[in-house]
Design a protein around this motif. Sequence first.
Motif, PDB file in Angstrom:
ATOM      1  N   GLY A 153      22.954  14.754 -80.833  1.00 67.80           N
ATOM      2  CA  GLY A 153      21.877  15.068 -79.900  1.00 67.80           C
ATOM      3  C   GLY A 153      22.301  16.073 -78.850  1.00 67.80           C
ATOM      4  N   LEU A 154      23.542  15.937 -78.368  1.00 71.37           N
ATOM      5  CA  LEU A 154      24.051  16.896 -77.381  1.00 71.37           C
ATOM      6  C   LEU A 154      24.200  18.293 -77.976  1.00 71.37           C
ATOM      7  CD1 LEU A 154      26.809  14.762 -75.585  1.00 71.37           C
ATOM      8  CD2 LEU A 154      24.506  15.303 -74.763  1.00 71.37           C
ATOM      9  N   ILE A 155      24.457  18.345 -79.273  1.00 74.83           N
ATOM     10  CA  ILE A 155      24.556  19.645 -79.943  1.00 74.83           C
ATOM     11  C   ILE A 155      23.171  20.238 -80.190  1.00 74.83           C
ATOM     12  CG2 ILE A 155      25.267  20.788 -82.079  1.00 74.83           C
ATOM     13  CD1 ILE A 155      27.492  18.664 -82.295  1.00 74.83           C
ATOM     14  N   VAL A 156      22.250  19.396 -80.669  1.00 83.69           N
ATOM     15  CA  VAL A 156      20.909  19.868 -81.022  1.00 83.69           C
ATOM     16  C   VAL A 156      20.076  20.196 -79.779  1.00 83.69           C
ATOM     17  CG1 VAL A 156      18.719  19.162 -82.096  1.00 83.69           C
ATOM     18  CG2 VAL A 156      20.895  18.661 -83.228  1.00 83.69           C
ATOM     19  N   GLY A 157      20.309  19.440 -78.682  1.00 84.18           N
ATOM     20  CA  GLY A 157      19.491  19.599 -77.480  1.00 84.18           C
ATOM     21  C   GLY A 157      19.404  21.027 -76.971  1.00 84.18           C
ATOM     22  N   PRO A 158      20.535  21.648 -76.614  1.00 85.65           N
ATOM     23  CA  PRO A 158      20.469  23.036 -76.131  1.00 85.65           C
ATOM     24  C   PRO A 158      19.900  24.009 -77.156  1.00 85.65           C
ATOM     25  CG  PRO A 158      22.577  22.041 -75.588  1.00 85.65           C
ATOM     26  CD  PRO A 158      21.884  21.093 -76.522  1.00 85.65           C
ATOM     27  N   THR A 159      20.185  23.764 -78.433  1.00 90.35           N
ATOM     28  CA  THR A 159      19.679  24.659 -79.481  1.00 90.35           C
ATOM     29  C   THR A 159      18.158  24.574 -79.583  1.00 90.35           C
ATOM     30  OG1 THR A 159      21.728  24.284 -80.718  1.00 90.35           O
ATOM     31  CG2 THR A 159      19.893  25.292 -81.903  1.00 90.35           C
ATOM     32  N   MET A 160      17.624  23.348 -79.673  1.00 89.34           N
ATOM     33  CA  MET A 160      16.177  23.168 -79.735  1.00 89.34           C
ATOM     34  C   MET A 160      15.507  23.601 -78.436  1.00 89.34           C
ATOM     35  SD  MET A 160      15.709  19.531 -81.757  1.00 89.34           S
ATOM     36  CE  MET A 160      13.921  19.653 -81.634  1.00 89.34           C
ATOM     37  N   GLY A 161      16.161  23.282 -77.313  1.00 87.97           N
ATOM     38  CA  GLY A 161      15.605  23.677 -76.027  1.00 87.97           C
ATOM     39  C   GLY A 161      15.465  25.176 -75.907  1.00 87.97           C
ATOM     40  N   GLY A 162      16.518  25.902 -76.310  1.00 87.00           N
ATOM     41  CA  GLY A 162      16.459  27.364 -76.249  1.00 87.00           C
ATOM     42  C   GLY A 162      15.399  27.940 -77.169  1.00 87.00           C
ATOM     43  N   ALA A 163      15.283  27.378 -78.381  1.00 85.06           N
ATOM     44  CA  ALA A 163      14.286  27.876 -79.332  1.00 85.06           C
ATOM     45  C   ALA A 163      12.867  27.627 -78.828  1.00 85.06           C
ATOM     46  CB  ALA A 163      14.495  27.211 -80.687  1.00 85.06           C
TER      47      ALA A 163
END
Length: 465
Positions: A153-163
Amino acid sequence: MLSKYSRRQWLTLIVFAIADFCSAVCVSLQAPFYPMMAESKGATPTEYGFVFGIFELTVFIVCPIYGTYLNKIGPKFMFNAGIFTTATTCILFGFLDRINDTRAFVGFSFVIRIVEAMGNSGFLTASFSIIAKEFPENVGATFASLETCFGLGLIVGPTMGGALFELGGFTLPFITLGGMLLGAASLTYCILPAHSPDAKGESEANGSMISLVRIPSVALVTYAIIAASASIGFVQATLEPHLRPLELSPFQLGLMFVLNGATYSLFAPLWGWLCDKHVNPRAVVILGGLVTTAAFIILGPAPFLPIPNTLPLCIFALVLHGTGFGAELVATFTSAHKDAVANGFPDDIGTYGLVAGLWTSAFALGAFVGPSVAGILFDWCGFAWATVFVVVLHLVVAVSFALHMCISRPANSSVFAKTHESLAQHDAEKSLLLGGRGGDESGFHSSGSSSFEVSVSSEIRPLIA
C-alpha cells in the motif's frame, strides 16, 4: 499452516489484508503532490514538512494510550473506529485546495493529519492485538503477511495518488482512495468477529507501558524498532539529493524509492515464518541489524570506502536495506510479545494491546526522529558522513542483542517447552470435557494461550534477563 485455519480466521486475515493495504494507500498518497500545492498556497517547506512529521508524532503519543485501554474499549470497536476515521479524514484532506489563506490552509492540514493519525493509531494497535489473539501459533507469520500488504500500500499509494492527481486534480485522489478505504471499513464492520473483554477484565490493571519497557529484553526490542524506523525516515528525507548528481529521470527516481519497500514486502513473510517455527527472533534481529549496517556503508558510500557513488551500488544498498529492516521489524514484534508473557504479563488481550501500542509508538518515534536528524546531518556534513549515524544505530542493535543472547540462561528454552506442553495437555483435557469441541465459535479463536495465567509466568520470571 494455512490449511489449519478456520473459516473465521480466513475471513479475519482477508479483511485485515484489505484494510492494511487501503490504509497504507490513504496515508501515503499525498507525498508526490501535496508539497507543490502547499507552496502554491504560500506555505514554506518547514511548514508543510512538519505536516508530514506531525502524523508520526501523534502516533507516538496516542498509541501507548490506546494500547493501555484496548481491553476496556474493545479491539473490534477500536479497529472499526480507526478505519472509519482514517477514511473520513483522507476524503476531507482532498478539499484543502479550496482554502486560499495560507494560515488556514496549514492549520487545517495540521488538524486533519492529527485526527487521521489518531484513527490510524487505533486501527494499527487493535489489528496487532487481534492478530496475537486470533493466530496464537503463527503470530510472526501472520503479522509479516499483513505487513506485506501494508508495504504494498505504501508503494501503490504515491503512484496511484500521482496518477489520479494528473487525471483530475488535487481532490480526486483523496475522494477515490478514501472512498475505497471507507468500503473496506464497512467490510470489517460486518465480518470481523466480535470480542468481549477478558473474563477477569484485565486492561491497564495488570501492567503498564512503563513496566513493559522496564523488562531489559523488551527495552532492547524498543530500541531496535526505533533504529529500523529511523533508517527508513533517513532514506526518505535524503535519498533524492543524494541521487541528484546521477541525473535520474522522475520515473527512475520514483523507482528508487520503491526498492527498499518492495524488498521488505517480499521478504517479510519469510522472516515471520522463521520467527514462528525455526529461529530465535533475537537472532533474526541481529541479522537484520548487520544487513542494515552493511546497506548504509554501501549507500554512503562510507567515508572510509574509496569507491564512487554509482547507480548499481545504490540499488544494491536499497535492496539490502529493505531486507535488513524487514527482519528487524517482524522479529521485534514476535520477540516483544513472548518476552512480556514470560516476565509475568498475562497472556490476554490487555498484554497484546500493550505490546502493539509499544511497537507502533516506537516505530512512529523512529519515523519522526529519522528524517529530522537526517536533514540536520545532511546540511552539516553531507550524505556520506550522515549515514554513519544509521550505521552506529544498527551496530548497537546487533551487538546488544548478541550480548543479551549470550548472557541469557539456556534454561529459558526448556522452560518454554514445558510450559507449552502443559498448555497442550490442558487443551486436550478441555476438549474431552467439551465433547470434542476444540474451539469456541463465538468471539476470538480459543487457544491454550488464554489459560497462560500469571502464576505460570511468575515461575518463568527469574530465568529471563
